[in-house]
Design an enzyme around this catalytic site. Structure first.
Site, PDB file in Angstrom:
ATOM      1  N   LYS A 168     -64.645 162.458  11.005  1.00 39.62           N
ATOM      2  CA  LYS A 168     -65.493 163.304  11.860  1.00 39.62           C
ATOM      3  C   LYS A 168     -65.015 164.758  11.803  1.00 39.62           C
ATOM      4  CE  LYS A 168     -66.897 163.859  16.669  1.00 39.62           C
ATOM      5  NZ  LYS A 168     -66.920 163.284  18.014  1.00 39.62           N
TER       6      LYS A 168
ATOM      7  N   GLU B 221     -53.788 161.564   8.147  1.00 36.79           N
ATOM      8  CA  GLU B 221     -53.765 160.316   7.366  1.00 36.79           C
ATOM      9  C   GLU B 221     -54.887 160.299   6.330  1.00 36.79           C
ATOM     10  OE1 GLU B 221     -53.562 160.600  10.639  1.00 36.79           O
ATOM     11  OE2 GLU B 221     -52.437 158.949  11.561  1.00 36.79           O
TER      12      GLU B 221
ATOM     13  N   GLY C 176     -65.931 159.194  17.856  1.00 35.79           N
ATOM     14  CA  GLY C 176     -65.402 158.487  16.686  1.00 35.79           C
ATOM     15  C   GLY C 176     -65.555 156.978  16.797  1.00 35.79           C
ATOM     16  N   ARG C 177     -65.159 156.419  17.947  1.00 32.05           N
ATOM     17  CA  ARG C 177     -65.198 154.953  18.081  1.00 32.05           C
ATOM     18  C   ARG C 177     -66.602 154.434  18.330  1.00 32.05           C
ATOM     19  NH1 ARG C 177     -62.459 157.620  21.742  1.00 32.05           N
ATOM     20  NH2 ARG C 177     -62.959 157.564  23.957  1.00 32.05           N
TER      21      ARG C 177
ATOM     22  N   GLU D  21     -59.058 152.913  24.118  1.00 36.36           N
ATOM     23  CA  GLU D  21     -59.129 154.354  23.941  1.00 36.36           C
ATOM     24  C   GLU D  21     -60.135 154.961  24.931  1.00 36.36           C
ATOM     25  OE1 GLU D  21     -58.295 155.590  19.785  1.00 36.36           O
ATOM     26  OE2 GLU D  21     -60.148 156.713  20.003  1.00 36.36           O
TER      27      GLU D  21
ATOM     28  N   HIS E  29     -53.019 128.185  18.453  1.00 36.79           N
ATOM     29  CA  HIS E  29     -51.712 127.720  17.962  1.00 36.79           C
ATOM     30  C   HIS E  29     -50.665 128.816  18.124  1.00 36.79           C
ATOM     31  CE1 HIS E  29     -53.503 124.062  16.249  1.00 36.79           C
ATOM     32  NE2 HIS E  29     -54.575 124.845  16.195  1.00 36.79           N
TER      33      HIS E  29
ATOM     34  N   LYS F 131     -51.347 163.106  16.896  1.00 35.38           N
ATOM     35  CA  LYS F 131     -51.662 163.986  15.762  1.00 35.38           C
ATOM     36  C   LYS F 131     -50.753 165.223  15.797  1.00 35.38           C
ATOM     37  CE  LYS F 131     -56.516 162.432  15.210  1.00 35.38           C
ATOM     38  NZ  LYS F 131     -57.920 162.733  14.960  1.00 35.38           N
TER      39      LYS F 131
HETATM   40  C1  G6Q Z   1     -62.071 157.715  18.122  1.00 32.59           C
HETATM   41  C2  G6Q Z   1     -60.906 158.556  18.051  1.00 32.59           C
HETATM   42  C3  G6Q Z   1     -60.073 158.383  16.823  1.00 32.59           C
HETATM   43  C4  G6Q Z   1     -60.697 158.987  15.571  1.00 32.59           C
HETATM   44  C5  G6Q Z   1     -59.642 159.059  14.483  1.00 32.59           C
HETATM   45  C6  G6Q Z   1     -60.182 159.622  13.202  1.00 32.59           C
HETATM   46  O1  G6Q Z   1     -62.875 157.728  19.025  1.00 32.59           O
HETATM   47  O2  G6Q Z   1     -61.253 159.885  18.251  1.00 32.59           O
HETATM   48  O3  G6Q Z   1     -59.781 157.041  16.573  1.00 32.59           O
HETATM   49  O4  G6Q Z   1     -61.798 158.251  15.165  1.00 32.59           O
HETATM   50  O5  G6Q Z   1     -58.559 159.819  14.942  1.00 32.59           O
HETATM   51  O6  G6Q Z   1     -60.689 160.909  13.411  1.00 32.59           O
HETATM   52  P1  G6Q Z   1     -61.568 161.608  12.307  1.00 32.59           P
HETATM   53  O7  G6Q Z   1     -62.799 160.802  12.104  1.00 32.59           O
HETATM   54  O8  G6Q Z   1     -61.850 162.967  12.829  1.00 32.59           O
HETATM   55  O9  G6Q Z   1     -60.746 161.637  11.042  1.00 32.59           O
END
Ligand code: G6Q
Length: 556
Positions: free
Chosen positions: A206, A212, A267-268, A353, A384, A512
């Protein structure tokens, strides 16, 4: 704004909980043959049985009154109207607009975003079609049959979960990989399985600033070039999914290869947007659209149904009852479906989150417990492993049991056996086993009196452990969409009642920031670095030790 725990409806629920202290869930079932009918409902292809929670009609009345006092219906209306309900980030929350098939228009800051959504979805459809029929070719003219989604968190968990869930719908001959971890082993292990001439890297971020993802994307790019690709071939093998055009361009991906979404998609909550491209490429665009339609069906139910007949609201309310009044600090997600094996991880993020917050939207302390710890594994594997604690541990754990009546892949009598477990475990958690029953069973086994006295306490199960059952006919793109939307709205409802903003994630952002500082103090292999002194003794000590080990390793 008053803490929800101070209002009269909360006090009424506290009184209900105290009044039920001596009542068993087993007893509630024995006394009320209509319990299942009253505490179950159907919507958007899903059936929810919430009767195995320690609730009564009065409890449900008081929960609905609590939701009404918290203006849940008003909050729902404000969300779908595109108001900036994510107040800390001043953003609207409109993931439902991404899957609207009712012809509604959604406005953000005066702009009609429905048109943007439709235009971008059309671009995705066109791209998928061209990839699938081989019109999109790699640098040597071969069709691209493999997708590697590089993203993390919301840009990974949703697409990965959905691709796994829809395995029988995979387009023949296509492969999908997901790389998220900055641990180079994740990318290296994946690259080892790829043909660079037929691989499409989908860089999903996003913000397009996530360390990462950018690290993995740069390494994938370097690998592609090292395998014989030229700079001008990058356009054929890399696409980006993002809201940040500048950063995408700076990485070297041009606008034609970028699929956009917008800051009002969290994002989520983003698998319905361009972030779903990897799903669409793997299961076909038609099935991706069916996933959206399933979610839309749940949206329509959520926005129209009165709270008492509203599946997300009821799931939220019984969850809140268990969390705040029955002492359940953890909630298990237990899909009796191997293809939903990433659902617990996905919901872990979605719920924790969103509702893992300790202050209300106005900055004051919430004043009660908020989101529970979410965990889970597919059934029957969890049985189990950790179910022991659910049955006989000292803490109450609530759980959702999820299953399809018809398997995606019937094989002999496997599915009957799976379903038998799906039914038996919640029954056992609800009923428990009394001293008398334990003794009876041991007597039936022919045990001596002293063995019975010794073993009986260990064979007692307290019961009364709250569970929901979510049943669907079959796991399809539509029912999966409805299931995910059910949880999204459930989490929203709980956040509204607790008075928190479910749509920010400052805890993620802290991670981050922190790593950036330490990164500068860790030596590269072989490099001499002065001992870091900027941290606490533990962090400094670990930095020194890691630097020393890495210097030694280089020496060998
Ligand atoms: C989701 C969070 C988080 C995000 C990641 C990746 O709601 O904000 O999990 O999706 O940190 O972020 P980017 O999509 O910006 O790389």
């Amino acid at each position: 704004m008053t803490s929800v725990s101070k209002i009269a409806q909360w006090k009424a629920l506290e009184a209900d909980a105290a009044g039920l202290a001596e009542t068993s869930l087993r007893g509630l079932f024995a006394d009320d043959p209509g319990r299942f009918e009253r505490f179950s409902l159907e919507a958007a292809g899903l059936f929810l049985d919430y009767s195995k929670n320690k609730i009564t009609d009065a409890v449900v009345d008081h929960l609905i009154a609590l939701a009404t006092a918290a203006d849940l219906e008003g909050a729902r209306a404000r969300m779908v109207a595109g108001e900036a309900i994510n107040a800390t980030e001043n953003r609207a929350v409109l993931h439902a607009a991404l899957r609207d098939f009712a012809g509604r228009t959604y406005h953000v800051g005066g702009e009609d975003v429905s048109r943007l959504v439709y235009a971008e979805r059309t671009r995705m459809k066109d791209f998928c079609g061209r990839v699938h029929d081989g019109a999109v070719k790699g640098r040597t003219g071969k069709a691209l049959d493999t997708v590697v989604n590089i993203g993390i968190g919301g840009s990974d968990l949703g697409p990965l979960m959905a691709v796994e869930a829809l395995r029988p719908y995979w387009v023949k001959g296509r492969r999908a990989f997901f790389v998220s971890n900055v641990d180079g082993q994740h990318l290296a292990d994946t690259l080892a399985q790829l043909d660079p001439e037929t691989t499409l890297f989908v860089i999903a971020s996003k913000t397009f600033t996530t360390e990462e993802t950018l690290t993995n994307a740069q390494s994938a790019r370097a690998w592609f070039l090292a395998q014989g690709g030229a700079e001008e071939d990058i356009a054929k093998h890399f696409v980006a999914l993002s809201t940040n055009e500048h950063a995408v361009a700076a990485f070297g991906i041009d606008a034609d290869n970028m699929f956009r979404f917008w800051d009002w998609v969290g994002g989520r909550y983003s698998l319905w947007s361009a972030i779903g491209l990897s799903i669409a490429l793997q299961v076909g665009f038609d099935n991706f659209e069916k996933l959206l339609r399933g979610a839309h069906a749940m949206d329509e139910h959520f926005r129209a149904a009165p709270l008492r007949e509203n599946m997300p609201a009821l799931l939220a309310l019984v969850g809140l009852w268990n969390r705040n009044f029955m002492g359940a600090g953890a909630h298990a997600v237990l899909p009796y479906d191997q293809h939903l094996h990433r659902l617990p991880a996905y919901l872990q993020q979605l719920d924790m989150e969103s509702n893992g917050k300790r202050v209300r939207a106005d900055g004051a302390a919430v004043g009660c417990a908020t989101g529970p710890v979410i965990f889970g594994e597919p059934g029957t594997n969890g049985q189990h492993a950790f179910y022991q604690l659910m049955h006989q541990g000292t803490d109450a754990v609530s759980a959702d049991f999820i299953a399809a009546a018809v398997s995606q892949t019937e094989l002999g009598d496997h599915h009957e056996k799976l379903l038998a477990n799906f039914l038996a475990q919640p029954e056992a958690l609800m009923r428990g086993r009394t001293q008398e029953e334990a003794r009876e069973e041991l007597t039936g086994e022919g045990r001596t009196q002293s063995a019975i006295d010794r073993l009986a306490p260990h064979k007692v199960f307290p019961g009364g452990r709250p569970t929901n059952a979510i049943l669907m006919e079959k796991l399809t793109p539509e029912t999966l969409g409805a299931l995910i939307a059910l949880y999204e709205h459930k989490i929203f409802c709980q956040g509204v009642i607790w008075g928190i903003n479910s749509f920010d994630q400052f805890g993620v952002e802290l991670g981050k920031q922190l790593a950036r500082t330490v990164r500068g103090e860790l030596a590269a292999i072989g490099e001499e670095k002065p001992a870091a002194r900027a941290h606490d003794a533990s962090t400094n000590g670990l930095i020194d030790r890691i630097n020393a080990i890495r210097r030694r390793a280089e020496g060998n």
